[in-house]
Design a protein around this motif. Structure first.
Motif, short mmCIF file in Angstrom:
data_model
loop_
_atom_site.label_atom_id
_atom_site.label_comp_id
_atom_site.label_asym_id
_atom_site.label_seq_id
_atom_site.Cartn_x
_atom_site.Cartn_y
_atom_site.Cartn_z
N ASP A 13 1.36 4.17 10.63
CA ASP A 13 2.35 4.61 9.66
C ASP A 13 2.91 5.99 10.01
O ASP A 13 4.10 6.24 9.87
CB ASP A 13 1.74 4.64 8.25
N SER B 254 -0.77 2.66 -3.84
CA SER B 254 -0.43 1.25 -4.05
C SER B 254 -1.49 0.37 -3.43
O SER B 254 -2.39 0.87 -2.75
CB SER B 254 0.93 0.90 -3.43
N SER B 255 -1.38 -0.94 -3.60
CA SER B 255 -2.22 -1.89 -2.87
C SER B 255 -1.77 -1.86 -1.40
O SER B 255 -0.66 -1.43 -1.12
CB SER B 255 -2.00 -3.32 -3.36
N PRO B 256 -2.59 -2.39 -0.50
CA PRO B 256 -2.14 -2.49 0.88
C PRO B 256 -0.87 -3.33 0.96
O PRO B 256 -0.79 -4.39 0.33
CB PRO B 256 -3.30 -3.22 1.59
N GLY C 240 -4.29 2.40 0.89
CA GLY C 240 -3.87 1.24 0.11
C GLY C 240 -5.02 0.65 -0.69
O GLY C 240 -5.94 0.06 -0.13
N ASP D 212 13.80 -8.00 -4.40
CA ASP D 212 14.58 -9.06 -3.74
C ASP D 212 13.87 -10.41 -3.76
O ASP D 212 14.52 -11.46 -3.73
CB ASP D 212 14.92 -8.67 -2.28
N GLU E 34 0.87 9.72 1.51
CA GLU E 34 0.68 8.27 1.37
C GLU E 34 -0.81 8.03 1.35
O GLU E 34 -1.50 8.18 2.35
CB GLU E 34 1.35 7.47 2.51
N CYS F 130 14.13 -1.92 -4.18
CA CYS F 130 13.93 -2.82 -3.05
C CYS F 130 14.00 -1.94 -1.81
O CYS F 130 15.07 -1.52 -1.40
CB CYS F 130 15.03 -3.88 -3.02
N GLY G 86 4.44 -1.53 0.11
CA GLY G 86 5.71 -0.97 0.60
C GLY G 86 5.79 0.55 0.60
O GLY G 86 6.90 1.10 0.58
N LYS G 87 4.66 1.23 0.67
CA LYS G 87 4.68 2.70 0.64
C LYS G 87 5.47 3.26 1.82
O LYS G 87 6.35 4.10 1.65
CB LYS G 87 3.24 3.26 0.68
N LYS H 80 5.40 5.62 12.71
CA LYS H 80 6.59 4.94 12.20
C LYS H 80 7.50 5.93 11.46
O LYS H 80 8.72 5.94 11.65
CB LYS H 80 6.13 3.84 11.24
N THR I 28 7.64 1.83 3.94
CA THR I 28 9.06 1.45 3.93
C THR I 28 9.83 2.25 2.89
O THR I 28 10.93 2.75 3.14
CB THR I 28 9.21 -0.07 3.63
N1 LIG Z 1 11.01 -8.52 0.97
C1 LIG Z 1 10.67 -7.25 0.99
N2 LIG Z 1 9.74 -6.82 1.85
C2 LIG Z 1 9.40 -5.51 1.82
C3 LIG Z 1 9.99 -4.59 0.92
N3 LIG Z 1 9.42 -3.38 1.12
C4 LIG Z 1 8.52 -3.53 2.11
N4 LIG Z 1 8.50 -4.81 2.55
C5 LIG Z 1 7.66 -5.38 3.61
O1 LIG Z 1 6.30 -5.35 3.20
C6 LIG Z 1 5.45 -5.11 4.32
C7 LIG Z 1 4.55 -3.91 4.04
O2 LIG Z 1 5.33 -2.74 3.90
P1 LIG Z 1 4.76 -1.29 4.19
O3 LIG Z 1 5.85 -0.34 3.88
O4 LIG Z 1 4.13 -1.22 5.52
O5 LIG Z 1 3.63 -1.22 3.08
P2 LIG Z 1 2.51 -0.10 2.87
O6 LIG Z 1 2.24 -0.03 1.41
O7 LIG Z 1 2.88 1.16 3.55
O8 LIG Z 1 1.26 -0.78 3.62
P3 LIG Z 1 -0.16 -0.13 4.01
O9 LIG Z 1 0.12 1.28 4.49
O10 LIG Z 1 -0.67 -1.02 5.07
O11 LIG Z 1 -0.98 -0.17 2.76
C8 LIG Z 1 6.37 -4.90 5.50
O12 LIG Z 1 6.45 -6.11 6.21
C9 LIG Z 1 7.69 -4.53 4.87
O13 LIG Z 1 8.79 -4.88 5.67
C10 LIG Z 1 11.00 -5.09 0.02
O14 LIG Z 1 11.58 -4.37 -0.80
N5 LIG Z 1 11.28 -6.42 0.09
#
Ligand SMILES: Nc1nc2c(ncn2[C@@H]2O[C@H](COP(=O)(O)OP(=O)(O)OP(=O)(O)O)[C@@H](O)[C@H]2O)c(=O)[nH]1
Ligand SMILES: [Mg+2]
Ligand SMILES: [Zn+2]
Lengths: 114, 224
Positions: B75, B40-42, B124, B171, B121, B200, B45-46, B78, B48
């Motif tokens: 990550d 995904s892009s940075p 990004g 959301d 993962e 979500c 939400g990967k 986490k 989460t």
């Molecule tokens: N509103 C909302 N925020 C979200 C959702 N999923 C993730 N986030 C938020 O988006 C931000 C990035 O989420 P990550 O899960 O860290 O994303 P990532 O793709 O792993 O990011 P990198 O590893 O840095 O590329 C965090 O602040 C999350 O809380 C969602 O479904 N809704």
């Protein structure tokens, strides 16, 4: 960075080819780079300069880039057209049933050895 | 002047990696291990999404996670903390993607005899990871609503290599002009076979569907 990664692959392949052909120094590497390959030629040559000079085999070796124009084929009317200009939709018949004929190449065409 | 000898090569720079990746996939098949490459892009939400999904499947399959990051281990920490699942950190050393060789090195640190599923993962980025086959059985990507529904048009390769597209952050749909139907249409233009699941990660909506997809994938990979 994308281009730097690609440069390392080029170096690996050129080293292999040099070994197979008993070449001791490579003076130029000629690349075919497609117009829609996502590789930026200027960045590629910058990264190349930095990385290639670290290798005795490639010291001073020039990276030459041949740009391959992107062409799309239309299954709707059989025409070929410029991808960058018209995108996914055929300018002749408006069909979206089209596919990329060429333009994604990132390939080593040849090397020049001295 | 020295004679210049021209040696024709005519070979894609991705060819060796594609071969490595196929080899790795075959080895994983032999070991009964399913590898999913998540891109995904940075910030789409990967991490989460993974945490929510892992909690749903960890009682049913033996999972390990590999986190690729350019330089941090945020990550990995986490995920390990939230789920207790063994997580390996891969540093790409400044590189914008993982290739099959780096993936293999990561897998060397996973007890493959004790896992059914490894989730990677990836870094990004919507461009580079799409070019490099990691050896994964399937590619999945997350497109988040704030990024816009036109991403499949702008990053066609990413969408054409993915078997599954998760549309995350539904959301916040009311605040963006993201059109889910248009997005589906654009994804289909690139890849008619891609499955699309709106999710979500924050509330868990849609994660059951993703979990079911994953469990079914792992099961069929181990069977046939
Ligand atoms: N509103 C909302 N925020 C979200 C959702 N999923 C993730 N986030 C938020 O988006 C931000 C990035 O989420 P990550 O899960 O860290 O994303 P990532 O793709 O792993 O990011 P990198 O590893 O840095 O590329 C965090 O602040 C999350 O809380 C969602 O479904 N809704
Ligand atoms: Mg993350
Ligand atoms: Zn046409």
């Amino acid at each position: 960075m994308h281009e730097l990664g690609i440069v390392f692959y080029i170096i690996r392949d050129v080293k292999k080819a040099a070994l197979e052909n008993a070449v001791e120094h490579v003076s130029a590497v000629v690349m075919n780079i497609g117009e829609v390959s996502t590789v930026v030629p200027e960045l590629l040559t910058d990264c190349w300069r930095w990385a290639a000079d670290k290798e005795p085999l490639l010291k001073g070796c020039v990276l030459k880039v041949n740009t391959i124009p992107a062409l799309t084929h239309c299954d709707g009317c059989g025409a070929e057209y410029e991808t960058v200009r018209y995108g996914k939709t055929c300018p002749h018949c408006n069909s979206e049933n089209t596919w990329l004929l060429q333009g994604r190449e990132v390939e080593i065409k040849e090397i020049e050895a001295t | 002047m020295d004679d210049v000898k021209i040696i024709e090569i005519k070979k894609s720079v991705f060819a060796d990696n594609d071969e490595d990746a196929d080899k790795l996939r075959k080895e994983l098949k032999g070991k009964g291990v399913y590898l999913l490459n998540l891109m995904s892009s940075p910030g789409a939400g990967k991490t989460t999404t993974l945490i929510g999904t892992l909690k749903r499947i960890q009682d049913q399959v033996r999972v390990a996670v590999m986190e690729a990051d350019i330089d941090s281990d945020v990550d990995a920490v986490k995920i390990q903390k939230a789920t207790g699942i063994p997580t390996i950190q891969l540093h790409t050393g400044g590189m914008c993607h993982l290739d099959a060789e780096m993936t293999r090195q990561g897998l060397d640190n996973v007890a493959l005899a004790d896992v059914d599923l490894v989730i990677l993962e990836n870094v990004g980025n919507l461009v580079c990871p799409a070019e490099f086959d990691t050896g994964a059985v399937r590619n999945a990507m997350i497109l988040s609503v704030p990024e816009g529904d036109d991403k499949p048009l702008k990053y066609p390769l990413m969408f054409s290599v993915c078997d599954l597209v998760l549309v995350n952050k539904v959301d916040v749909m009311p605040y963006f002009d993201f059109d889910l139907d248009k997005c589906r249409e654009y994804v289909r233009m690139r890849n008619p076979k891609a499955r699309i699941i709106p999710i979500c990660a924050k509330t868990g909506e849609g994660l059951d569907d993703f979990a079911d997809w994953l469990l079914a994938e792992v099961k069929s990979w181990k069977q046939d």
